[in-house]
Design an enzyme around this catalytic site. Structure first.
Site, PDB file in Angstrom:
ATOM      1  N   GLU A  17       0.840  -1.207   0.000  1.00 46.64           N
ATOM      2  CA  GLU A  17       0.000   0.000   0.000  1.00 46.64           C
ATOM      3  C   GLU A  17       0.887   1.274   0.000  1.00 46.64           C
ATOM      4  O   GLU A  17       1.886   1.333   0.723  1.00 46.64           O
ATOM      5  CB  GLU A  17      -0.859  -0.028   1.277  1.00 46.64           C
ATOM      6  N   LYS A  60      -9.513   2.138  -2.055  1.00 46.03           N
ATOM      7  CA  LYS A  60      -9.700   1.486  -0.754  1.00 46.03           C
ATOM      8  C   LYS A  60     -11.150   1.627  -0.298  1.00 46.03           C
ATOM      9  O   LYS A  60     -11.662   2.748  -0.210  1.00 46.03           O
ATOM     10  CB  LYS A  60      -8.744   2.142   0.234  1.00 46.03           C
ATOM     11  N   CYS A  80      -5.527  -3.003   2.053  1.00 49.03           N
ATOM     12  CA  CYS A  80      -5.224  -3.117   3.487  1.00 49.03           C
ATOM     13  C   CYS A  80      -6.406  -3.424   4.408  1.00 49.03           C
ATOM     14  O   CYS A  80      -6.837  -4.562   4.491  1.00 49.03           O
ATOM     15  CB  CYS A  80      -4.459  -1.890   3.960  1.00 49.03           C
TER      16      CYS A  80
HETATM   17  N1  URP Z   1      -3.250   0.732   6.204  1.00 48.28           N
HETATM   18  C1  URP Z   1      -4.252   0.240   6.886  1.00 48.28           C
HETATM   19  O1  URP Z   1      -5.392   0.244   6.446  1.00 48.28           O
HETATM   20  N2  URP Z   1      -3.935  -0.261   8.097  1.00 48.28           N
HETATM   21  C2  URP Z   1      -4.907  -0.521   9.097  1.00 48.28           C
HETATM   22  C3  URP Z   1      -4.403  -1.475  10.098  1.00 48.28           C
HETATM   23  C4  URP Z   1      -4.698  -2.883   9.745  1.00 48.28           C
HETATM   24  O2  URP Z   1      -5.617  -3.139   8.988  1.00 48.28           O
HETATM   25  O3  URP Z   1      -3.993  -3.758  10.225  1.00 48.28           O
END
Ligand code: URP
Length: 387
Positions: A121, A198, A235
């Protein structure tokens, strides 16, 4: 806690060889020490990887030979990386140093015969959203169609005949300069096929991403490429089974999950979620996490009583691929940059559908009806108590 390289390494160090095979079968679905699961690369690859201090790992998922369909063998690549320049270096230097580093990793991926590749990401910048500062971080946002990162990736995609999925911070000038968390899908011809964004934005720990961008309005697109039907679940979307489900409903065969997550938060979930998605939806899932610890000039607080601090914690890498039958590759390192190359026969998706019947027994109609009721203001949960 002092960082360690990988769980696989610890298992190998302490479990006797004959027991280790059983442990591996239980954990990975395979004897991961069986040499037939590994690819043989030209010796040039090792030379290049050593020079770049890049861990290169491979894996091979077998499928049945069919009489009426030819095998659809593809090599899937996943790159995890640390940043190059400190976070207070000029923005252009930070971005360009990452483009240079990843371009050299993509050259290694090409030597390994990778057909479809994804990075982590927002790979071309530090994961600065913990700071809640707009300046200077939003300067990393660029056009998904023709920004400098996309232009560089388009050239590489055409040069290496490789589909490249490039997750970046997008600046959408046509819509009021809006910022998005986006993955650009570039064909092996070098053309941008499209983009996806996202769907679920975290509001947990230091992941203050809702300060910067909103949830996608693009749905769950699947991109039909020469090397399979590809989707991208960015993510935090991996915590939402319905997000994974929709990529499957739209026909994905490979779903990349470019991520940035830290050990104090999610490491216990990491080996489960993308793997479960591959099983439930009968596709290959590719979980890719950032690696390293990033320090920021201005300290920030986390709203949890801890004193202000300068770093997010450790991004633990550990990228891995799961096949539709639930077998998974060993992970990349928790501490160093890496390239994982997995050879897969996409025919396995249908073979597992036929074997398990998950798609056939899915009852989407039942859930469509139940969820349509659940989102109504007058919804009452179906709870039955003892009378
Ligand atoms: N970048 C992101 O969405 N991180 C959130 C934390 C996770 O999903 O572990």
């Amino acid at each position: 806690m002092a960082q360690f390289n990988s769980i696989e390494e610890i298992l190998e160090k302490y479990i006797p060889k004959e027991e280790l095979q059983k442990v591996h079968r239980g954990l990975y679905g395979f004897d991961i020490q069986d040499p037939s699961h590994y690819l043989k690369f030209d010796p040039k690859v090792k030379g290049l990887a050593d020079q770049l201090k890049l861990e290169v790992k491979s894996f091979r998922f077998p499928a049945l030979a069919e009489e009426l369909r030819k095998p659809r063998i593809v090599r899937i690549g996943a790159i995890q990386n640390s940043i190059v320049e400190p976070t207070d270096a000029p923005i252009r230097a930070q971005r360009d140093s990452l483009i240079k580093k990843i371009s050299s990793y993509i050259a290694v991926a090409a030597e390994c015969g990778v057909n479809a590749l994804c990075m982590q990401e927002t790979w071309n910048m530090p994961f600065a959203f913990c700071t809640r500062e707009k300046h200077p971080w939003t300067q990393f946002a660029e056009s998904a169609e023709d920004g400098p990162t996309t232009q560089a990736m388009r050239q590489l995609a055409a040069r290496y005949n490789m589909v490249i999925v490039s997750p970046i911070l997008e600046r959408d000038e046509s819509h009021g300069d809006t910022v998005w968390n986006t993955a650009v899908v570039i064909s092996n011809t070098g053309k941008v096929i499209g983009k996806t964004r996202k769907n679920h934005i975290p509001r947990v720990g230091d992941f203050n991403e809702s300060t910067y961008y909103m949830e996608s309005e693009l749905g769950h697109p699947v991109f039909d490429t020469q090397f399979g039907r590809i989707a991208v679940n960015i993510c935090y979307g991996r915590h939402h089974p319905q997000n994974w489900l929709m990529y499957g409903v739209n026909g994905a065969e490979i779903v990349f999950n470019p991520s940035a997550t830290v050990d104090s938060l999610s490491e216990a979930f990491w080996p489960i979620e993308a793997r479960n998605a591959a099983i439930a939806n009968n596709y290959f899932s590719v979980a890719i996490n950032r690696v390293g610890t990033e320090n920021f000039a201005h300290e920030f607080t986390s709203g949890d009583g801890r004193s202000a601090h300068h770093d997010f914690g450790h991004f633990y890498g550990s990228s891995y691929v799961t096949a539709p039958n639930g077998a998974r590759s060993p992970g990349l390192s928790r501490v160093s940059d890496g390239l994982l190359v997995v050879e897969a026969d996409l025919n396995l998706c249908r073979q597992v559908k036929d074997q398990w019947g998950f798609r056939m027994t899915q009852r989407l109609d039942l859930y469509a009806e139940s969820l349509a009721k659940a989102v109504k203001p007058d919804f009452q949960p179906q709870i039955i108590a003892e009378k």
